[in-house]
Motif scaffolding. Structure first.
Motif, short mmCIF file in Angstrom:
data_model
loop_
_atom_site.label_atom_id
_atom_site.label_comp_id
_atom_site.label_asym_id
_atom_site.label_seq_id
_atom_site.Cartn_x
_atom_site.Cartn_y
_atom_site.Cartn_z
N HIS A 33 0.84 -1.20 0.00
CA HIS A 33 0.00 0.00 0.00
C HIS A 33 0.88 1.25 0.00
CE1 HIS A 33 -4.03 -1.77 0.79
NE2 HIS A 33 -3.31 -2.76 1.27
N LEU A 34 0.86 1.98 -1.09
CA LEU A 34 1.68 3.19 -1.19
C LEU A 34 1.16 4.31 -0.30
CD1 LEU A 34 2.46 3.57 -5.00
CD2 LEU A 34 4.07 3.00 -3.18
N HIS A 35 -0.13 4.43 -0.19
CA HIS A 35 -0.73 5.58 0.48
C HIS A 35 -1.33 5.25 1.84
CE1 HIS A 35 -1.13 7.51 -3.78
NE2 HIS A 35 0.09 7.57 -3.29
N GLY A 36 -0.87 4.14 2.43
CA GLY A 36 -1.34 3.78 3.76
C GLY A 36 -2.54 2.84 3.72
N ALA A 96 8.59 -0.24 -3.58
CA ALA A 96 7.80 -0.34 -4.81
C ALA A 96 8.69 -0.28 -6.05
CB ALA A 96 6.76 0.77 -4.85
N ILE A 97 9.67 0.61 -6.03
CA ILE A 97 10.59 0.73 -7.17
C ILE A 97 11.34 -0.57 -7.40
CG2 ILE A 97 12.71 1.85 -7.94
CD1 ILE A 97 11.68 4.42 -6.62
N LYS A 98 11.82 -1.19 -6.32
CA LYS A 98 12.55 -2.46 -6.46
C LYS A 98 11.66 -3.54 -7.07
CE LYS A 98 15.69 -1.59 -2.58
NZ LYS A 98 16.10 -2.03 -1.22
N ILE A 99 10.41 -3.57 -6.66
CA ILE A 99 9.48 -4.57 -7.19
C ILE A 99 9.25 -4.34 -8.68
CG2 ILE A 99 7.08 -5.37 -7.12
CD1 ILE A 99 7.12 -4.74 -4.09
N VAL A 100 9.05 -3.08 -9.07
CA VAL A 100 8.79 -2.76 -10.47
C VAL A 100 10.01 -3.09 -11.34
CG1 VAL A 100 8.34 -0.87 -12.09
CG2 VAL A 100 7.09 -0.99 -9.93
#
Length: 233
Positions: free
Chosen positions: A103-106, A156-160
């Motif tokens: 969850h990026l935004h909480g 998230a960046i690492k996953i992408v």
């Protein structure tokens, strides 16, 4: 080894379950200016209003269910290593059965201490002024408000960056830094963009296949396209 499917989801997929989006109503979210209920300034100005707003959102979440789009994404785990990065604060992906959700935004069903960002608690009921952490500090919604940093961004960046396939579902690609995640895919990574009103995606070298449909119907198409690609390999 299963191919890694990374999916960025936005408000469009939750809207089909009945959760309203503020961008569909001229900046109003459930009748409130987002600056009043989704910023640190709004919290300082009127804490009671902010708490009441999220209490109502929490109650609303109990009244909705995952839709077919959520369910199909969960089912895709049978064939792919699915990682969902969501801008949504609801738990509909988890309730549908997805096991890797960032969850990026909480998260609406969590709260945190105003003094310690890492002190996060599960919270399913109403939150009030006077609800304190173990050290006597007020608890606040565990939501990334406008103007606050996004703690999960690096993960998230690492996953992408490791994605074999990347899909964007139900997001306007207008909210940064989430909208910029697509730029971390490799140029050879197939990208699918599902939205009933798709926009042009700037500054991306990938070949983007657009599916101009609502999330549920579009995700069903995505599943078929991915399975065809896998069979062709």
């Amino acid at each position: 080894m299963k191919k890694k499917l990374v999916v960025l989801t936005g408000a469009g997929i939750s809207a089909e379950s009945g959760i309203k989006t503020f961008r569909d109503s001229d900046g109003l979210w459930e009748g409130h200016d987002v600056m009043e209920v989704a910023t640190p300034e709004g919290w300082r100005k009127n804490q009671e209003l902010v708490l009441d707003f999220y209490n109502k959102r929490r109650q609303q979440l109990k009244e909705v269910e995952p839709n077919l789009g959520h369910v199909i994404l969960a089912e895709l785990e049978k064939d792919f290593d699915v990682h969902i990065i969501t801008q949504n604060v609801d738990d509909l992906h988890e309730r549908a059965g997805s096991t890797k959700v960032l969850h990026l935004h909480g998260e609406l069903l969590k709260v945190r201490s105003v003094q310690n960002k890492k002190l996060i608690l599960n919270w399913t009921e109403d939150l009030f002024t006077g609800d304190f952490d173990e050290n006597g500090h007020q608890l606040r919604p565990h939501i990334v408000w406008f103007g606050e940093e996004v703690p999960a961004l690096e993960e998230a960046i690492k996953i992408v960056e490791e994605a074999d396939y990347f899909a964007v579902i139900g997001t306007s690609l207008q909210v940064y830094p989430a909208a910029g995640l697509i730029s971390y895919t490799y140029s050879i990574t197939p990208v699918f963009y599902i939205d009933p009103k798709p926009i042009a995606i700037p500054n991306i070298q990938n070949k983007v296949e657009t599916i101009a449909k609502f999330a549920s119907e579009g995700v069903a198409d995505l599943r078929e396209k991915l399975l065809i690609l896998e069979k062709a390999i």
